[in-house]
Structures are given as structure tokens and as C-alpha cells.
Scaffold this motif. Structure first.
Motif, PDB file in Angstrom:
ATOM      1  N   ARG A   1      67.910 -25.271 -13.874  1.00 52.47           N
ATOM      2  CA  ARG A   1      68.336 -26.678 -13.898  1.00 52.47           C
ATOM      3  C   ARG A   1      69.779 -26.835 -13.437  1.00 52.47           C
ATOM      4  N   LEU A   2      70.577 -25.803 -13.604  1.00 55.03           N
ATOM      5  CA  LEU A   2      71.926 -25.830 -13.023  1.00 55.03           C
ATOM      6  C   LEU A   2      71.840 -25.877 -11.500  1.00 55.03           C
ATOM      7  N   LYS A   3      70.947 -25.053 -10.958  1.00 56.03           N
ATOM      8  CA  LYS A   3      70.831 -24.971  -9.501  1.00 56.03           C
ATOM      9  C   LYS A   3      70.245 -26.241  -8.890  1.00 56.03           C
ATOM     10  N   THR A   4      69.449 -26.968  -9.658  1.00 47.64           N
ATOM     11  CA  THR A   4      68.850 -28.203  -9.143  1.00 47.64           C
ATOM     12  C   THR A   4      69.642 -29.439  -9.577  1.00 47.64           C
ATOM     13  N   ARG A   5      70.801 -29.238 -10.163  1.00 43.95           N
ATOM     14  CA  ARG A   5      71.724 -30.312 -10.544  1.00 43.95           C
ATOM     15  C   ARG A   5      71.141 -31.252 -11.601  1.00 43.95           C
ATOM     16  N   GLU A   6      70.239 -30.746 -12.413  1.00 43.34           N
ATOM     17  CA  GLU A   6      69.738 -31.542 -13.534  1.00 43.34           C
ATOM     18  C   GLU A   6      70.690 -31.480 -14.720  1.00 43.34           C
ATOM     19  N   LEU A   7      71.582 -30.499 -14.722  1.00 46.09           N
ATOM     20  CA  LEU A   7      72.627 -30.399 -15.731  1.00 46.09           C
ATOM     21  C   LEU A   7      73.977 -30.656 -15.072  1.00 46.09           C
ATOM     22  N   ASP A   8      74.872 -31.316 -15.809  1.00 41.25           N
ATOM     23  CA  ASP A   8      76.202 -31.583 -15.280  1.00 41.25           C
ATOM     24  C   ASP A   8      77.181 -30.480 -15.636  1.00 41.25           C
ATOM     25  N   LEU A   9      77.078 -29.971 -16.877  1.00 39.05           N
ATOM     26  CA  LEU A   9      78.073 -29.018 -17.358  1.00 39.05           C
ATOM     27  C   LEU A   9      77.424 -28.101 -18.387  1.00 39.05           C
ATOM     28  N   VAL A  10      77.708 -26.814 -18.289  1.00 39.21           N
ATOM     29  CA  VAL A  10      77.214 -25.836 -19.258  1.00 39.21           C
ATOM     30  C   VAL A  10      78.415 -25.121 -19.863  1.00 39.21           C
ATOM     31  N   ILE A  11      78.489 -25.153 -21.182  1.00 34.99           N
ATOM     32  CA  ILE A  11      79.583 -24.508 -21.911  1.00 34.99           C
ATOM     33  C   ILE A  11      79.175 -23.068 -22.201  1.00 34.99           C
ATOM     34  N   VAL A  12      80.016 -22.103 -21.785  1.00 40.30           N
ATOM     35  CA  VAL A  12      79.682 -20.685 -21.928  1.00 40.30           C
ATOM     36  C   VAL A  12      80.854 -19.935 -22.541  1.00 40.30           C
ATOM     37  N   VAL A  13      80.573 -18.714 -22.973  1.00 37.30           N
ATOM     38  CA  VAL A  13      81.631 -17.798 -23.397  1.00 37.30           C
ATOM     39  C   VAL A  13      81.836 -16.753 -22.298  1.00 37.30           C
ATOM     40  N   ASN A  14      80.821 -15.937 -22.067  1.00 39.80           N
ATOM     41  CA  ASN A  14      80.853 -14.986 -20.955  1.00 39.80           C
ATOM     42  C   ASN A  14      79.660 -15.149 -20.012  1.00 39.80           C
ATOM     43  N   MET A  15      78.527 -15.599 -20.563  1.00 40.92           N
ATOM     44  CA  MET A  15      77.323 -15.753 -19.739  1.00 40.92           C
ATOM     45  C   MET A  15      77.589 -16.661 -18.541  1.00 40.92           C
ATOM     46  N   PHE A  16      76.955 -16.325 -17.431  1.00 40.14           N
ATOM     47  CA  PHE A  16      77.022 -17.076 -16.176  1.00 40.14           C
ATOM     48  C   PHE A  16      78.349 -16.886 -15.433  1.00 40.14           C
ATOM     49  N   LEU A  17      79.323 -16.218 -16.049  1.00 37.63           N
ATOM     50  CA  LEU A  17      80.610 -16.040 -15.373  1.00 37.63           C
ATOM     51  C   LEU A  17      80.607 -14.835 -14.451  1.00 37.63           C
ATOM     52  N   THR A  18      79.575 -13.983 -14.559  1.00 34.46           N
ATOM     53  CA  THR A  18      79.417 -12.877 -13.614  1.00 34.46           C
ATOM     54  C   THR A  18      77.970 -12.860 -13.147  1.00 34.46           C
ATOM     55  N   GLY A  19      77.780 -12.656 -11.861  1.00 34.28           N
ATOM     56  CA  GLY A  19      76.441 -12.429 -11.337  1.00 34.28           C
ATOM     57  C   GLY A  19      75.585 -13.653 -11.141  1.00 34.28           C
ATOM     58  N   PHE A  20      76.035 -14.835 -11.586  1.00 32.62           N
ATOM     59  CA  PHE A  20      75.215 -16.041 -11.458  1.00 32.62           C
ATOM     60  C   PHE A  20      75.650 -16.808 -10.220  1.00 32.62           C
ATOM     61  N   ASP A  21      74.690 -17.126  -9.351  1.00 33.09           N
ATOM     62  CA  ASP A  21      74.989 -17.844  -8.118  1.00 33.09           C
ATOM     63  C   ASP A  21      74.271 -19.181  -8.096  1.00 33.09           C
ATOM     64  N   ALA A  22      75.020 -20.244  -7.911  1.00 36.83           N
ATOM     65  CA  ALA A  22      74.443 -21.572  -7.712  1.00 36.83           C
ATOM     66  C   ALA A  22      75.322 -22.303  -6.710  1.00 36.83           C
ATOM     67  N   THR A  23      74.794 -22.538  -5.530  1.00 38.95           N
ATOM     68  CA  THR A  23      75.593 -23.188  -4.485  1.00 38.95           C
ATOM     69  C   THR A  23      75.971 -24.614  -4.877  1.00 38.95           C
ATOM     70  N   THR A  24      75.245 -25.207  -5.823  1.00 42.44           N
ATOM     71  CA  THR A  24      75.518 -26.587  -6.232  1.00 42.44           C
ATOM     72  C   THR A  24      76.696 -26.692  -7.192  1.00 42.44           C
ATOM     73  N   MET A  25      77.243 -25.567  -7.624  1.00 43.16           N
ATOM     74  CA  MET A  25      78.356 -25.578  -8.572  1.00 43.16           C
ATOM     75  C   MET A  25      79.680 -25.521  -7.810  1.00 43.16           C
ATOM     76  N   ASN A  26      80.596 -26.426  -8.135  1.00 43.95           N
ATOM     77  CA  ASN A  26      81.883 -26.392  -7.441  1.00 43.95           C
ATOM     78  C   ASN A  26      83.072 -26.397  -8.385  1.00 43.95           C
ATOM     79  N   THR A  27      82.843 -26.525  -9.697  1.00 35.15           N
ATOM     80  CA  THR A  27      83.979 -26.640 -10.618  1.00 35.15           C
ATOM     81  C   THR A  27      83.801 -25.713 -11.809  1.00 35.15           C
TER      82      THR A  27
END
Length: 1019
Positions: A673-699
Motif C-alpha cells: 500500500r505504500l508503493k500504491t500510494r494508499e498510505l500517506d505516512l508510515v511511522i517506523v523505528v528501523n523497519m523499511f529504512l534498509t532494503g525497502f524500495d518504493a519509487t512513490t516515496m519522496n520524503t
């Protein structure tokens, strides 16, 4: 290879190497001004010195005759006339085959079956991939395609006549096309020219030019190459094809050629000597293209090819010199995050598995990457290559199956297999182990167990951020603290500086936002506060959340308003990196508090994900690995996560929880849902900060300490290329990370890299913007017609430059006060710009070529901030309230101006203006609008049904489904149910013509009423 020995030092590998080791410009290659004809003649002359045969072919008859001769030579077989006719018409130029079918033929099915006159069969190769120098290279130029008046398609002529610049034939088939512009002309114009040929003529006649796999665009000074997928997808986007994939779809996805040290080779002569060296070109065509499972052709970039060949060379040498099983037999590849490591490693594994000496290639990844990212990528490259079964029984069967040459598995599963199979025979075979993202979890006991178990192995690692002595945390095995200690020599480097210079990833723009005043701390800094508790003070948490909500649309480039009932989908989305689970919980609850009571479309869609608390031994600023072991969470943390997942379930109508399977599925669904822009913002600690690719993310919003490779990894979530709107990755830091950022860039780029990796200061962009706007206002009057082709081209280019600069400037907080153009002037100039764009679209099917064919129109940028129905209705409300007050005339004109400046509202202008004229004095505007649109939609659809004698109920259902799904589906049986019965005595082609006409009418109707509300999903 006919290369100057001083400047092109080829290091032998398997006879020859594809990419030159080091390129030094030859002064003899530098040219002064050249006409296009001179450039073309010089290029052809250079190719002739490199064993290309020049042939004078300017028509299809000559092209087909030459193809027969070349295939006969390649296959050592003489076709009879009947055999050739049958083979050509069924195996080469089959009716209905297009770019995709012909690409599949060349990449996967290049050996075709000939039925001979005597009834026997024979294999005919279109290209020899085993012995590449058996293929014959020819070069032609000024190939002519005549305009025809028949039906378009393989049996018809082109939309209008064209002459192509230069084409390379491989065994007689057009395989590489080169489009040239004279020096001084922007290289994008050559790219656009190729687009126009695809639109107008490449498909004409027998469609042999649909066999072109690679394209080259050059103005002599700069030269780029790209695959036919880039061209095909770009055409789909330009012609409005719906649901086209955003992969390699525009000029941004074209590539520079370079040497092995990543020095770009731009000049056409130098490019010809290197890229078009016979071995290099044939290797690229036969070895270094990848056809994905969804039939997109990817061509590797030079650094990817170099890394692949370095590994293959190391395997070869270690086999011959008996160094298998030692660190000398391996090495690592340092290719920055986002540069395509998965493609490189896949091609490496594929080619290594074909070596006679190699028994198995095992590609090893971290568990969550295999399950949710790498597995999908590998599956694109080779269906069924990876499986995410957690049972080692599957791995054991694969290891024991001689036909399974490539195995993709997790390091955890491989370690479990080794622990339970101490004496397995696979350990004695020649095994190539390739580790993805080797900067992470492969330095501990699992790494040691693997290298002890296997006896005759090569060990290779791919990483975007290596571990050096400077950034080693010192944990784990004391002998494996750096990437080099674990894997061996560095085989190739492609840093973040290289990638940004080549425009393969985006630069970063960083805001340091102050949230706590301490002493004399400036507005753009945050004091280094040691206590995380102080940073989680409720007042600060509230300030941070307020800042994010206030600036979200600005940073992510979301449209300022939305049509009635439409979900915001344009723009980008973001991650919020927090320092701890406690911090993630505080921010999540504060978002809920601040957004309570808002209607759904006014809220940001926020989710959170984490598993267990960060390792207390992890150095501050480094990213610790998170797995899926939610059992390790404290009771309070797990209870909060359950609640957050319950919110997510309610938001999307799903059902996940914190159980082992439930959490993994939650991770998978959330990432999608991050990749399809159904979510605006995901709050994380460490997850998704390495190895996760989504071209729709810019911030990336950051409220945690980051440093070294952890910082680069986290920042790099934002800098994947997507389209012309996304020009950089946005980092908004609520802590003072400036020194850490500069140190990390120096470590992973070079000491002088900051200016390249980070966006230029605001004033640099604003000064250029100011100069161009001043020139615009000095040369053109807003709203006035621009006369003359040269003036129209000049205006379109100038305004396009302004749009691109404004796209960057709008995310700076300072720009709102500095804007020069008024809203009215912007709308007037935009309307003129859209007029020229529409002229080009209309000219595509006519005899006259559009004057704007060589202009890049930044329609995507306009659509990001275009006027929409909400804005128009606001003006209508104001117009009604002020009717008779004297300002209503200007308001009425303003409504028309706003509509003209929108690419999607122009075809609705009469609808909107008629509504404005009919609006009541006291009614509710929104309700009146919905009723008006519903009535007009019903009336216009009824008119189409009557005029075309369509089935009324079926047509109404068909269109209702289109508005509900957001797409008009013109393939399949649904559209045929709409059509009236056709008499069996109808003239041939009547049904097809009827269907085409109805599709065009319904498509126009769909586009006219999309996004207006008044019924269906848009109401």
C-alpha cells in the motif's frame, strides 16, 4: 576492435571485455560545429573501421532481400522462394506481432522452426548467442518509409513519410537504431524524434523496425542509449494509454555509456569506438539484456556489466588456480543503493550458472527481503526462481536436484540446513555463493558456519554501503568487522556520487527543522540533546506532528485540492523514522489526536510498524536489524501494535494481527500500500529504512540519530527515479544531522561530494527562475496568441524550463513569499502552453507534422498542481455570492481562465460554464453540481446509445463499472455486450469498424465525465 591502443586499454576476459577499463579522451575525437549530415557521415565511417559493412538499403524490399541473404549465411542454408516466403510471413513478420512479440522472439525464442519444401524441419537462428562473432553487423542510413492510405498495421503504410538516420542490422534485422541531431541541439530532441517514428512509422509495412532492441540518441557532444521498453512505455504514457507501468518510461531512464571507472563516454565518436565495438555491442544484445516476466526489456548499464564480468572473471581464475574455498576466490561489489543491484546480481547468477565448472549458484538474502522484495524482483526476471517456503526441506530438494542450477534462499534457511546436514555431498561441489546487501547480517556465526561447511566455493557480496574500519561497530565476529574481511577484495565501485552524476538516482534536499529553542540555536538547527525523554515532551511531539501535517502536501507534491469524492493519488508519500518504539507510539497517538474529528479526505492516512526494541549494544545512529519476532515485544508495546494494526484493518477492510503469520502478512500488505500510494505516512523505528524500495516515496521525516551507512541507507529510501515531478529525495530532520550527513557522504562518495549529493541552495534555483520569468514576461504577453513556429517552440521550451524550476522551488518554505508570476499570469501562460501541446496531439494523425514534435512538454508537472473541480466550485460560489457587485465579470472570466489552464478540465469546459450560467441564487453549490453532472451524464450517454443503436442496459452497466473502477476496459467480452447485433450479411469489416467507433465515443465520454462527481464512484 579497431581502437586506439593508448586510449582504450582492454583487459582480456574470455577473449574480450565488454566495457573499456579506462577511457581517456582523444583530441582527435573532438569536433567543432557539425551539421547533422556531417555527424552521420562521420559516425558511419567510424563503424566501417570497426568491421561493420555499409549497405545502401533505403526501402523495405531491399531490407527483406538483404535479410534473406544474411540469415542464409548465418545458418549455412539456402531457402527456396516458397520456404523463404513461408518463413518470413510466419516466423519473422507474423501479422499482429508488435514490439513485445518480436522482443520475446529475439530474447527467448531466437531459434525458429522452418518447414522445408520436402516436409522436414530445420532450426533457423535469427541470432547466434553462443558464438557472438558469427553474427554479421551492417549499417544503413536514410531508410525511407512512405506514407500510405491503407489501414494502419503491418499491411499498411506509415502515417506520413519518414527517413531514419542510422540503423545497425544484425544478420539483416534492425536491432539498434541511432537518431542524430547536430551539435548544439538538445539530445532530448533525438529521443523525441524516435518517439514520433514509433507513433507514425516503425510499425509500417512488415514491421521489421519493431525488432529494434536498443536505441541511441546523440547530438554528437552527448550520447545516450536505452531499450525498446523505454521507448514503448514512453509512447504509452504520451498517448494517454491507461494503466501503463511506470518503469523505464521516459528520457529520465536513458543511460550514459562509461568506462570501468565510471567515467562517462559522451562524444559520439568515442561512444562508437567503445559501445559499438563489435564484441561490446553483441555482448550487450545477447548477454546483458534482461526480459522480465511482464515482458519489459531492461538493458544493463556499464557499471552493472563491469561488476558481472569481474565476478565471472574471478570464478574463472580461482577455478584455474585452485583457490576455491578461500577469501581470494571471492570479493564484493559496492554499488550504491538504488543503482540496480538486484538486476546485476541476477544476471551474475544466471551467467555463472552456465559456466561448465559451476555446480550450483546460491543467492543468499536476508529473510524479509526474500519474502517481500527480492523474491518479487527475481520472479520478474525468472518465473519460479525464488520461493519463500520457510521449510528447509524445499532447499534440500533444490540442492540435490542437478537441474536446479540457481537457488535463491535466506541466510537463516541456509544456516538451518547446514546445522541439520553436516556431511551433505553439496558441500564438495563447486558452489558460487552470492550475498545480497552484504553490509548487514552476514558477519556473524551464520557467515562462519556457511564458509566452514562448503569446501569449493566462491563467495561474493553486493552492498550499497560497505562496512569499513571507520564505520564498523565492532560487534559480532572480531575477524569479520569489515566487508573486505568477510568477502575479499573490492571488485567494482559505483558510489552515490556516480549514480547522482549519471542521474540514475536523485540527489537529496535536507531541511533541518528546529523544534526546541536552546540557547542561541538557529532556526534551522536542533540542539544535540542527549535525553530521548526530553525529546518526547508532549509539546515537542505536538510541534513535530503539526509541522508534518502543515507541510505534507508541500513536501510530497500533493495537489492542493481534489475533485469531489476523489482520493488524493498524485504526488508522493513518506516514512517517519523515530528513535524508539516509545517514540513511534507517541507520534502515532498524536497524529490520531490532531486528526480526530476531520473528515476522511482531510486526514493523512498514517500507519506504524515495528517488531522488537533496538539492540542496546547497537551504536547510536546505526540502524539495527528488525525481524518478525513480535513475541520479543514487551506487553505494552505489543498491545499498542495490536491497536495500531486494528486501526489499519478498519482503514482498509483487512484482518491482520501480531501473531507470526499475521504480522508478516501485515508487513507485506503495508509495504504494497505504500508503493500504491494508499498510505500517506508510515511511522517506523528501523523497519523499511534498509532494503525497502518504493519509487512513490519522496520524503523521510527524521526524529532519530543517524550516521554513516545507516544514514545513507535511510536517506536512500527517497531517491528512486519515478518521473519528471520527482526531482530529489526530501529529508526533513528534526535533529541536527548536518555533520553526520556530511561525514556519511564523504565516506560513501568522496570528500568533495556534498555539493553533488545534496541539492543546491534555494537562491541558486530562484535566481535562475527569476531570470527565466523575466525573459518570459519581456517576450510574451499573458493570454495572447503566439505567432510563428520558431516563436512557439521558443515559448514552449522557456515555459517548460520555468515549470521544472518551479517544481523544485515549491518545496522550499521561502518560495511562497518570493513567487514572481501571479496566479492569473500562470494560468494564461499555461493555457497557451496547453494549446501547443494539444496542437501536437492533433497533428499526430495528420499529414502535417507538429512544430512542437521536438519539444518536451512538462504535462506531468502541470497535472501535479492543476486546477480541479473543487477550486472551480469555490469560484462559482464566490461568483454567485458577488453577482451584481461589479466583481462578478472578472470572477466569471477567472473561471474560464482556470479551466483553460487545466489539461483535464478543458474537455469539460462547456459543461462547467453551462452550470455556472444556470446556478441558482440560494441553492447549495455542491448538491446542485452533483445533480447537474448526473443529469448531463445521463443525457449524453443516452444520445450515444441512440445514435449507435447500443444495448441500453448493457451500456449503462458498462459505463457504471468504468466510473467505479476508474478505467474504461475496451478488451474482453464486456464491450461486445454493448454493441447491437450485427447482421451476418453485413459487409466485411463492419463489426470491427462499429466497435472501434463505439470505443472512441465511450472513451471520450468517460474522459469528459471522469472526476466530476454526479454518480458512480466519483459522486
Amino acid at each position: 576492435m579497431n581502437q586506439h591502443p593508448k586510449n582504450y586499454d582492454i583487459v582480456a576476459f574470455g577473449g574480450e571485455q565488454t566495457v573499456v577499463v579506462e577511457y581517456t579522451p582523444d583530441p582527435r575525437d573532438q569536433a567543432s560545429y557539425q551539421s547533422e549530415a556531417q555527424l552521420e557521415a562521420e559516425f558511419i565511417k567510424q563503424l566501417q573501421t570497426q568491421a561493420y559493412e555499409y549497405v545502401n538499403i533505403t526501402s523495405e524490399a531491399e531490407l527483406v532481400a538483404n535479410l534473406r541473404v544474411q540469415l542464409e549465411a548465418l545458418n549455412d542454408y539456402q531457402f527456396s522462394d516458397t520456404e523463404w516466403k513461408q518463413f518470413f510471413e510466419t516466423r519473422i513478420a507474423s501479422a499482429g506481432d508488435g514490439i513485445v512479440e518480436k522482443t520475446v522472439r529475439m530474447q527467448e525464442d531466437h531459434v525458429q522452426l522452418l518447414t522445408r519444401d520436402d516436409g522436414t524441419t530445420k532450426n533457423i537462428s535469427l541470432i547466434d548467442k553462443q558464438h557472438i562473432h558469427s553474427n554479421r553487423l551492417q549499417v544503413i542510413n536514410q531508410y525511407a518509409v512512405d506514407r500510405g492510405h491503407g489501414e494502419t498495421g503491418h499491411s499498411g503504410g506509415a502515417n506520413y513519410s519518414n527517413r531514419y538516420d542510422v540503423t545497425v542490422l544484425v544478420n539483416g534485422l534492425p536491432m539498434v537504431h541511432i537518431e542524430l541531431k547536430r551539435r548544439g541541439v538538445p539530445i532530448r530532441e533525438a529521443f523525441n524524434q524516435i518517439d514520433r517514428y514509433q507513433r507514425d512509422s516503425f510499425w509500417a509495412g512488415s514491421g521489421l523496425f519493431d525488432y529494434v532492441q536498443l536505441f541511441v540518441s546523440s547530438n554528437g557532444t552527448q550520447t545516450k542509449y536505452y531499450s525498446n521498453t523505454t521507448r514503448r512505455q514512453h509512447i504509452n504514457d504520451q498517448t494517454g494509454a491507461r494503466r501503463s507501468k511506470k518503469t523505464s518510461n521516459s528520457f529520465e531512464f536513458t543511460s550514459w555509456w562509461a568506462d570501468a571507472k565510471n567515467t562517462p563516454i559522451l562524444d559520439l565518436t568515442a561512444f562508437a569506438k567503445t559501445f559499438f565495438a563489435k564484441h561490446s555491442l553483441l555482448s550487450i544484445l545477447t548477454r546483458y539484456c534482461v526480459l522480465t516476466s511482464d515482458r519489459l526489456l531492461l538493458v544493463m548499464r556499464p557499471y552493472q556489466i563491469v561488476a558481472t564480468e569481474k565476478i565471472l572473471q574471478k570464478i574463472d581464475i580461482s577455478t584455474n588456480y585452485n583457490t576455491l574455498g578461500s577469501i581470494a576466490a571471492g570479493g564484493y561489489v559496492w554499488h550504491t543503493t538504488g543503482s540496480g543491484k538486484t538486476l546485476t546480481s541476477f544476471k551474475t547468477a544466471q551467467l555463472a550458472s552456465r559456466l561448465d565448472s559451476v555446480d550450483k549458484v546460491i543467492f543468499v538474502v536476508d529473510r524479509k527481503d526474500l519474502d517481500y522484495q527480492t523474491m518479487k524482483e527475481y520472479d520478474r526476471f525468472e518465473k519460479g526462481a525464488a520461493n519463500s517456503n520457510t521449510s528447509t526441506a524445499v532447499l534440500k530438494r533444490q540442492l540435490e536436484d542437478p537441474s536446479k542450477k540457481i537457488i535463491i534462499t535466506t541466510i537463516q534457511k541456509l544456516s538451518t540446513f547446514i546445522a541439520g546436514n553436516k556431511q551433505h555431498e553439496v558441500y564438495g561441489g563447486h558452489v558460487v555463493l552470492i550475498f545480497d546487501e552484504c553490509h548487514r547480517s552476514q558477519f556473524g556465526d551464520m557467515h562462519t558456519a556457511i564458509t566452514k561447511a562448503f569446501k569449493r566455493y566462491n563467495l561474493f557480496g553486493f552492498t550499497g554501503t560497505p562496512i569499513f574500519a571507520e564505520n564498523s561497530s565492532g560487534g559480532g565476529n572480531p575477524q569479520l568487522r569489515t566487508t573486505e574481511q568477510a568477502f575479499g577484495d573490492k571488485l567494482h565501485t559505483y558510489t552515490i556520487v556516480d549514480a547522482i552524476t549519471d542521474k540514475n538516482v536523485l540527489p537529496f534536499r535536507i531541511d533541518y527543522v528546529n523544534t526546541i529553542k536552546v540557547g542561541n540555536v538557529g532556526d534551522k538547527q536542533v540542539s544535540a540533546i542527549d535525553t530521548e525523554t526530553a525529546l518526547l515532551a508532549p509539546v515537542r511531539v505536538s510541534q513535530v506532528v503539526s509541522y508534518i501535517r502543515e507541510h505534507f502536501d508541500q513536501k510530497t507534491k500533493r495537489s492542493e485540492g481534489y475533485a469531489l469524492g476523489e482520493r488524493r493519488v498524485r504526488g508522493f508519500n513518506s516514512l517517519f523514522a523515530t528513535a524508539s518504539i516509545t517514540a513511534a507510539r507517541s507520534y502515532y497517538l498524536e497524529f490520531q489526536r490532531q486528526q480526530a474529528g476531520l473528515v476522511p479526505d482531510q486526514r493523512l492516512k498514517v500507519a506504524t510498524i515495528f517488531s522488537y526494541a533496538a539492540n542496546p549494544d547497537t551504536e547510536d545512529g546505526m540502524l539495527d536489524e528488525e525481524g518478525f519476532e513480535t513475541d520479543a515485544l514487551t506487553g505494552d508495546a505489543r498491545a499498542f501494535l495490536e491497536g495500531a494494526i486494528a486501526d489499519y484493518n478498519a482503514m482498509f477492510g483487512v484482518s491482520y494481527d501480531t501473531s507470526a503469520d499475521g504480522f508478516q502478512n501485515y508487513y507485506k500488505d503495508l509495504s504494497q500500500r505504500l508503493k500504491t500510494r494508499e498510505l500517506d505516512l508510515v511511522i517506523v523505528v528501523n523497519m523499511f529504512l534498509t532494503g525497502f524500495d518504493a519509487t512513490t516515496m519522496n520524503t523521510l521525516w527524521v526524529d532519530k540519530n543517524l550516521k554513516s551507512h545507516g544514514l545513507i541507507q535511510a536517506y536512500s529510501r527517497t531517491n528512486r527515479i519515478l518521473n519528471s515531478v520527482k526531482t530529489y529525495g526530501n529529508i526533513v530532520a528534526f535533529r541536527d544531522l548536518e555533520a553526520a550527513t556530511n561525514d556519511a557522504i564523504a565516506l560513501f562518495g568522496n570528500k568533495h561530494a556534498t555539493g553533488i549529493v545534496l541539492l543546491k541552495p534555494y537562491r541558486d534555483y530562484f535566481e535562475e527562475y527569476s531570470e527565466k520569468v523575466t525573459a518570459l514576461l519581456a517576450q510574451y504577453v499573458p493570454g495572447e496568441l503566439i505567432v510563428g513556429e520558431d516563436e512557439q517552440r521558443a515559448f514552449a521550451r522557456l515555459y517548460g524550463d520555468i515549470l521544472r524550476l518551479r517544481n523544485i522551488l515549491t518545496s522550499f518554505d521561502d518560495f511562497a513569499a518570493d513567487e514572481i508570476l501571479t496566479e492569473r499570469d500562470r494560468q494564461d501562460f499555461q493555457s497557451t502552453y496547453l494549446d501547443l501541446w494539444n496542437e501536437r496531439k492533433k497533428a499526430a494523425g495528420s499529414e502535417k507534422e507538429s512544430i512542437a514534435d521536438d519539444v518536451v512538454f512538462e504535462i506531468e508537472l502541470i497535472k501535479q498542481v492543476e486546477i480541479n473541480v473543487d477550486y472551480i466550485l469555490m469560484l462559482v460560489q464566490k461568483y454567485r455570492d458577488e453577482r451584481g457587485d461589479g466583481d462578478d465579470v472578472e470572477l466569471r472570466a477567472g473561471i474560464s481562465r482556470a479551466i483553460d489552464s487545466s489539461p483535464t478540465l478543458r474537455n469539460k469546459k462547456d459543461l462547467i460554464e453551462n452550470f455556472v450560467d444556470s446556478v441558482s441564487v440560494t441553492g447549495e453549490i455542491d448538491a446542485e453540481w452533483r445533480a447537474y453532472v448526473a443529469t448531463e451524464r445521463e443525457r449524453e450517454l443516452a444520445a450515444i446509445i441512440a445514435a449507435e443503436s447500443l444495448r441500453e442496459e448493457e451500456t449503462e452497466r458498462f459505463m457504471a463499472a468504468a466510473f467505479r473502477d476508474g478505467v474504461l476496459r475496451t478488451s474482453g467480452v464486456e464491450i461486445t455486450r454493448v454493441l447491437p447485433p450485427v447482421s451476418r450479411f453485413a459487409r466485411s469489416g463492419g463489426h470491427g469498424e462499429k466497435k472501434q467507433r463505439v470505443v472512441e465515443l465511450l472513451q471520450a465520454f468517460f474522459e469528459r465525465f471522469s472526476g466530476l462527481g454526479g454518480g458512480g464512484s466519483n459522486a
